[in-house]
Design a protein around this motif. Sequence first.
Motif, PDB file in Angstrom:
ATOM      1  N   THR A  90       0.867  -1.183   0.000  1.00  0.00           N
ATOM      2  CA  THR A  90       0.000   0.000   0.000  1.00  0.00           C
ATOM      3  C   THR A  90       0.896   1.223   0.000  1.00  0.00           C
ATOM      4  OG1 THR A  90      -1.623  -1.204   1.332  1.00  0.00           O
ATOM      5  CG2 THR A  90      -1.862   1.186   1.222  1.00  0.00           C
ATOM      6  N   LYS A  92       0.836   5.776  -0.520  1.00  0.00           N
ATOM      7  CA  LYS A  92       0.072   7.016  -0.703  1.00  0.00           C
ATOM      8  C   LYS A  92       0.275   7.492  -2.128  1.00  0.00           C
ATOM      9  CE  LYS A  92      -0.978  11.178   1.924  1.00  0.00           C
ATOM     10  NZ  LYS A  92      -1.556  11.898   0.846  1.00  0.00           N
ATOM     11  N   ARG A  93      -0.794   7.962  -2.747  1.00  0.00           N
ATOM     12  CA  ARG A  93      -0.694   8.477  -4.111  1.00  0.00           C
ATOM     13  C   ARG A  93       0.385   9.549  -4.161  1.00  0.00           C
ATOM     14  NH1 ARG A  93      -2.705  13.056  -6.195  1.00  0.00           N
ATOM     15  NH2 ARG A  93      -4.101  13.335  -4.435  1.00  0.00           N
ATOM     16  N   ALA A  95       2.326  12.820  -4.713  1.00  0.00           N
ATOM     17  CA  ALA A  95       1.791  14.181  -4.796  1.00  0.00           C
ATOM     18  C   ALA A  95       1.883  14.751  -6.204  1.00  0.00           C
ATOM     19  CB  ALA A  95       2.533  15.090  -3.815  1.00  0.00           C
ATOM     20  N   THR A 126      -8.264   1.418  -4.681  1.00  0.00           N
ATOM     21  CA  THR A 126      -7.973   2.759  -4.198  1.00  0.00           C
ATOM     22  C   THR A 126      -8.811   3.014  -2.947  1.00  0.00           C
ATOM     23  OG1 THR A 126      -9.635   3.701  -5.681  1.00  0.00           O
ATOM     24  CG2 THR A 126      -7.371   3.682  -6.454  1.00  0.00           C
ATOM     25  N   LYS A 128      -9.692   5.740   0.576  1.00  0.00           N
ATOM     26  CA  LYS A 128      -9.657   7.052   1.234  1.00  0.00           C
ATOM     27  C   LYS A 128     -10.346   6.912   2.580  1.00  0.00           C
ATOM     28  CE  LYS A 128     -13.957   8.687  -0.841  1.00  0.00           C
ATOM     29  NZ  LYS A 128     -14.593   9.732  -1.647  1.00  0.00           N
ATOM     30  N   HIS A 129     -10.173   7.894   3.406  1.00  0.00           N
ATOM     31  CA  HIS A 129     -10.798   7.888   4.727  1.00  0.00           C
ATOM     32  C   HIS A 129     -12.310   7.742   4.576  1.00  0.00           C
ATOM     33  CE1 HIS A 129     -11.490   8.865   8.914  1.00  0.00           C
ATOM     34  NE2 HIS A 129     -12.423   9.712   8.500  1.00  0.00           N
ATOM     35  N   ALA A 169      -7.216   9.332  -8.304  1.00  0.00           N
ATOM     36  CA  ALA A 169      -7.115  10.533  -7.489  1.00  0.00           C
ATOM     37  C   ALA A 169      -7.274  10.242  -5.998  1.00  0.00           C
ATOM     38  CB  ALA A 169      -8.157  11.554  -7.931  1.00  0.00           C
ATOM     39  N   GLU A 170      -7.730   9.033  -5.641  1.00  0.00           N
ATOM     40  CA  GLU A 170      -7.882   8.717  -4.225  1.00  0.00           C
ATOM     41  C   GLU A 170      -6.523   8.761  -3.527  1.00  0.00           C
ATOM     42  OE1 GLU A 170     -10.653   8.971  -3.202  1.00  0.00           O
ATOM     43  OE2 GLU A 170     -12.166   7.844  -4.261  1.00  0.00           O
ATOM     44  N   GLN A 171      -6.540   8.914  -2.212  1.00  0.00           N
ATOM     45  CA  GLN A 171      -5.314   9.174  -1.467  1.00  0.00           C
ATOM     46  C   GLN A 171      -4.398   7.967  -1.310  1.00  0.00           C
ATOM     47  OE1 GLN A 171      -6.801  10.699   2.209  1.00  0.00           O
ATOM     48  NE2 GLN A 171      -7.487  12.628   1.345  1.00  0.00           N
ATOM     49  N   TRP A 172      -4.954   6.765  -1.267  1.00  0.00           N
ATOM     50  CA  TRP A 172      -4.158   5.565  -1.011  1.00  0.00           C
ATOM     51  C   TRP A 172      -4.387   4.534  -2.100  1.00  0.00           C
ATOM     52  CZ3 TRP A 172      -0.644   5.668   2.819  1.00  0.00           C
ATOM     53  CH2 TRP A 172      -0.808   6.628   3.817  1.00  0.00           C
ATOM     54  N   TRP A 173      -3.310   3.839  -2.470  1.00  0.00           N
ATOM     55  CA  TRP A 173      -3.406   2.780  -3.465  1.00  0.00           C
ATOM     56  C   TRP A 173      -2.921   1.471  -2.849  1.00  0.00           C
ATOM     57  CZ3 TRP A 173      -0.492   5.622  -8.000  1.00  0.00           C
ATOM     58  CH2 TRP A 173      -1.290   6.694  -8.450  1.00  0.00           C
TER      59      TRP A 173
END
Length: 196
Positions: A90, A92-93, A95, A126, A128-129, A169-173
Amino acid sequence: MLNRRMLSALLVLGSAPVLAAPPSDEVLRKAAPVVDVVSVLCVQQPVRCPRFTRNVTVPAHALSRSTFGTFDVHTRGLNWTGGTGALSFTLKRPADFTGTRIRLRFLYEITDDAGGDLQFVVTPVTLKHGSGFETYASYGTPLVAVPESPTIMQDAGLVLTKNGISTPAEQWWYFEINRQGTYEGRLRLYAVVMEY
């Protein structure tokens, strides 16, 4: 295509020094046509087609391992001793990610002399919170015959488009990796690289 300054840097005659000044228009007209190597690779090997300029390398030691399947840590990487089991990572996308596709590449070594074919299968998710964990589809590298000789290095890859990783575009992959194919022997995974 090469511009005039780049071409001047490439014009070397034997051991003569590189030209100090850009060549004239006449020299450029007489020069052999320049081939865009990336375009040729796009035709010959489509998996290399996108022009990825950045990468994130995940050493095999850092991959999470399933409780099913057999894995053992080696100095050079992670031994995957059979056709079952799963690995994952896992991140983080990045920046600076602004594209619509990424490429995953696997550097591995065949350590058995058993024949067969092999494919890595990736399930991307993907996150996100506040989201749920849902999988939609899996994607595979090309199915290839493994060399029947130990210590042969291999490099396999696949391209995931925007649809392939849901919403980039989600925060975590999250990426889950499985094996498919008739090859049940051991391989040693060195690293997984995500290029974007």
